[in-house]
Write a protein that holds these residues in place. Structure first.
Motif, PDB file in Angstrom:
ATOM      1  N   ASP A  17     109.512  -3.624  28.186  1.00 50.12           N
ATOM      2  CA  ASP A  17     109.031  -4.987  27.940  1.00 50.12           C
ATOM      3  C   ASP A  17     107.728  -5.248  28.682  1.00 50.12           C
ATOM      4  OD1 ASP A  17     111.242  -5.515  26.381  1.00 50.12           O
ATOM      5  OD2 ASP A  17     112.393  -6.350  28.036  1.00 50.12           O
ATOM      6  N   GLN A  18     106.707  -5.620  27.960  1.00 54.70           N
ATOM      7  CA  GLN A  18     105.433  -6.036  28.527  1.00 54.70           C
ATOM      8  C   GLN A  18     104.671  -4.931  29.276  1.00 54.70           C
ATOM      9  OE1 GLN A  18     104.438  -9.379  28.094  1.00 54.70           O
ATOM     10  NE2 GLN A  18     106.266  -9.621  26.856  1.00 54.70           N
ATOM     11  N   GLY A  19     105.016  -3.653  29.095  1.00 55.97           N
ATOM     12  CA  GLY A  19     104.273  -2.614  29.791  1.00 55.97           C
ATOM     13  C   GLY A  19     104.900  -1.234  29.665  1.00 55.97           C
ATOM     14  N   TYR A  20     104.814  -0.480  30.764  1.00 57.38           N
ATOM     15  CA  TYR A  20     105.262   0.902  30.754  1.00 57.38           C
ATOM     16  C   TYR A  20     106.060   1.230  32.009  1.00 57.38           C
ATOM     17  CZ  TYR A  20     101.834   1.103  27.085  1.00 57.38           C
ATOM     18  OH  TYR A  20     101.138   0.851  25.937  1.00 57.38           O
ATOM     19  N   GLY A  21     106.842   2.277  31.906  1.00 53.99           N
ATOM     20  CA  GLY A  21     107.590   2.824  33.019  1.00 53.99           C
ATOM     21  C   GLY A  21     107.609   4.335  32.856  1.00 53.99           C
ATOM     22  N   TYR A  22     108.471   5.006  33.611  1.00 52.35           N
ATOM     23  CA  TYR A  22     108.557   6.452  33.476  1.00 52.35           C
ATOM     24  C   TYR A  22     109.967   6.936  33.773  1.00 52.35           C
ATOM     25  CZ  TYR A  22     108.052   6.526  38.590  1.00 52.35           C
ATOM     26  OH  TYR A  22     108.221   6.316  39.930  1.00 52.35           O
ATOM     27  N   GLN A  23     110.228   8.132  33.277  1.00 52.67           N
ATOM     28  CA  GLN A  23     111.471   8.836  33.570  1.00 52.67           C
ATOM     29  C   GLN A  23     111.080  10.210  34.102  1.00 52.67           C
ATOM     30  OE1 GLN A  23     113.031   8.839  29.561  1.00 52.67           O
ATOM     31  NE2 GLN A  23     114.477   7.195  30.051  1.00 52.67           N
ATOM     32  N   ILE A  24     111.908  10.722  35.029  1.00 55.68           N
ATOM     33  CA  ILE A  24     111.715  12.083  35.525  1.00 55.68           C
ATOM     34  C   ILE A  24     113.008  12.839  35.269  1.00 55.68           C
ATOM     35  CG2 ILE A  24     111.309  13.541  37.549  1.00 55.68           C
ATOM     36  CD1 ILE A  24     109.582  11.246  38.655  1.00 55.68           C
ATOM     37  N   PHE A  25     112.852  13.993  34.626  1.00 52.15           N
ATOM     38  CA  PHE A  25     113.985  14.837  34.276  1.00 52.15           C
ATOM     39  C   PHE A  25     113.941  16.132  35.062  1.00 52.15           C
ATOM     40  CE2 PHE A  25     113.442  12.121  30.617  1.00 52.15           C
ATOM     41  CZ  PHE A  25     114.744  11.873  30.186  1.00 52.15           C
ATOM     42  N   TYR A  26     115.123  16.626  35.405  1.00 55.03           N
ATOM     43  CA  TYR A  26     115.284  17.979  35.944  1.00 55.03           C
ATOM     44  C   TYR A  26     116.029  18.737  34.860  1.00 55.03           C
ATOM     45  CZ  TYR A  26     116.823  21.837  38.887  1.00 55.03           C
ATOM     46  OH  TYR A  26     117.060  23.083  39.401  1.00 55.03           O
ATOM     47  N   GLY A  27     115.289  19.506  34.062  1.00 60.30           N
ATOM     48  CA  GLY A  27     115.891  20.106  32.876  1.00 60.30           C
ATOM     49  C   GLY A  27     116.262  18.985  31.922  1.00 60.30           C
ATOM     50  N   ASP A  28     117.537  18.916  31.556  1.00 62.34           N
ATOM     51  CA  ASP A  28     118.018  17.859  30.661  1.00 62.34           C
ATOM     52  C   ASP A  28     118.571  16.650  31.412  1.00 62.34           C
ATOM     53  OD1 ASP A  28     117.385  19.369  28.433  1.00 62.34           O
ATOM     54  OD2 ASP A  28     119.364  20.302  28.336  1.00 62.34           O
ATOM     55  N   GLU A  29     118.636  16.743  32.741  1.00 58.30           N
ATOM     56  CA  GLU A  29     119.255  15.688  33.548  1.00 58.30           C
ATOM     57  C   GLU A  29     118.225  14.639  33.967  1.00 58.30           C
ATOM     58  OE1 GLU A  29     121.609  15.178  37.792  1.00 58.30           O
ATOM     59  OE2 GLU A  29     121.201  17.164  37.031  1.00 58.30           O
ATOM     60  N   LEU A  30     118.520  13.373  33.673  1.00 58.53           N
ATOM     61  CA  LEU A  30     117.647  12.271  34.079  1.00 58.53           C
ATOM     62  C   LEU A  30     117.830  12.022  35.570  1.00 58.53           C
ATOM     63  CD1 LEU A  30     115.713   9.931  33.349  1.00 58.53           C
ATOM     64  CD2 LEU A  30     117.745   8.544  32.888  1.00 58.53           C
ATOM     65  N   LEU A  31     116.747  12.196  36.335  1.00 52.54           N
ATOM     66  CA  LEU A  31     116.801  11.946  37.776  1.00 52.54           C
ATOM     67  C   LEU A  31     116.342  10.542  38.135  1.00 52.54           C
ATOM     68  CD1 LEU A  31     115.280  15.166  39.421  1.00 52.54           C
ATOM     69  CD2 LEU A  31     117.687  14.559  39.175  1.00 52.54           C
ATOM     70  N   VAL A  32     115.271  10.094  37.476  1.00 53.20           N
ATOM     71  CA  VAL A  32     114.663   8.799  37.818  1.00 53.20           C
ATOM     72  C   VAL A  32     114.380   8.033  36.534  1.00 53.20           C
ATOM     73  CG1 VAL A  32     112.662   7.668  38.871  1.00 53.20           C
ATOM     74  CG2 VAL A  32     113.552   9.795  39.860  1.00 53.20           C
ATOM     75  N   GLN A  33     114.785   6.781  36.533  1.00 44.58           N
ATOM     76  CA  GLN A  33     114.443   5.853  35.447  1.00 44.58           C
ATOM     77  C   GLN A  33     113.733   4.691  36.138  1.00 44.58           C
ATOM     78  OE1 GLN A  33     115.447   5.781  31.982  1.00 44.58           O
ATOM     79  NE2 GLN A  33     114.684   3.738  31.562  1.00 44.58           N
ATOM     80  N   GLN A  34     112.401   4.657  36.053  1.00 39.64           N
ATOM     81  CA  GLN A  34     111.625   3.639  36.755  1.00 39.64           C
ATOM     82  C   GLN A  34     110.943   2.745  35.727  1.00 39.64           C
ATOM     83  OE1 GLN A  34     111.584   3.532  40.281  1.00 39.64           O
ATOM     84  NE2 GLN A  34     110.813   1.495  39.820  1.00 39.64           N
ATOM     85  N   GLU A  35     111.514   1.566  35.522  1.00 36.23           N
ATOM     86  CA  GLU A  35     110.967   0.641  34.530  1.00 36.23           C
ATOM     87  C   GLU A  35     109.985  -0.348  35.138  1.00 36.23           C
ATOM     88  OE1 GLU A  35     114.219  -1.098  32.355  1.00 36.23           O
ATOM     89  OE2 GLU A  35     115.044   0.877  31.856  1.00 36.23           O
ATOM     90  N   PHE A  36     109.948  -0.419  36.462  1.00 38.47           N
ATOM     91  CA  PHE A  36     109.076  -1.357  37.160  1.00 38.47           C
ATOM     92  C   PHE A  36     108.286  -0.615  38.232  1.00 38.47           C
ATOM     93  CE2 PHE A  36     113.028  -3.508  35.939  1.00 38.47           C
ATOM     94  CZ  PHE A  36     112.514  -4.379  34.982  1.00 38.47           C
ATOM     95  N   ILE A  37     107.172  -1.201  38.652  1.00 35.20           N
ATOM     96  CA  ILE A  37     106.343  -0.571  39.669  1.00 35.20           C
ATOM     97  C   ILE A  37     107.120  -0.570  40.992  1.00 35.20           C
ATOM     98  CG2 ILE A  37     104.170  -0.646  40.937  1.00 35.20           C
ATOM     99  CD1 ILE A  37     102.970  -2.207  38.578  1.00 35.20           C
ATOM    100  N   PRO A  38     107.326   0.617  41.566  1.00 38.58           N
ATOM    101  CA  PRO A  38     108.044   0.664  42.843  1.00 38.58           C
ATOM    102  C   PRO A  38     107.192   0.053  43.963  1.00 38.58           C
ATOM    103  CG  PRO A  38     107.257   2.855  42.236  1.00 38.58           C
ATOM    104  CD  PRO A  38     106.946   1.940  41.093  1.00 38.58           C
TER     105      PRO A  38
END
Length: 112
Positions: A43-64
């Motif tokens: 919503d209203q912008g961008y975020g990021y995800q970090i994967f280790y292989g197929d495993e989602l490690l980080v779901q960052q939808e807001f600026i930390p």
């Protein structure tokens, strides 16, 4: 009897050579090379995800490190911070992002 022992030894040597060649010729994936980032639209912008292989490690939808729920203004900002976090994970340090790091990278932060 001697002939069967020679055959067994020969088969073992061939097996070891084959195993050795296979071990050294196949690409070895390191932990670092398995870390991947994906920039996501939120919503209203961008975020990021970090994967280790197929495993989602980080779901960052807001600026930390920023109070409130502010998204990244551009996909490039999200990617830049994701790269920083991956770098920290690879160095086995805390992946926490500071306000100073955000300012050093010129990440767009809206002041309320």
């Amino acid at each position: 009897m001697k002939k069967s022992i020679k055959i067994i030894v020969l088969v073992c040597i061939i097996g070891l050579v084959f195993f050795g060649v296979k071990q050294f010729s196949s690409p070895q994936k390191t932990e670092e090379s398995r870390l991947e980032k994906v920039v996501i639209a939120v919503d209203q912008g961008y975020g990021y995800q970090i994967f280790y292989g197929d495993e989602l490690l980080v779901q960052q939808e807001f600026i930390p490190a920023v109070n409130g729920m502010q998204t990244f203004a551009t996909p490039e900002d999200a990617e830049q911070v994701a790269d920083l976090v991956i770098s920290k994970i690879e160095k086995k340090t805390s992946p926490k992002v500071t306000m100073q790091e955000l300012m050093d990278m010129d990440i767009v932060i809206l002041v309320p």
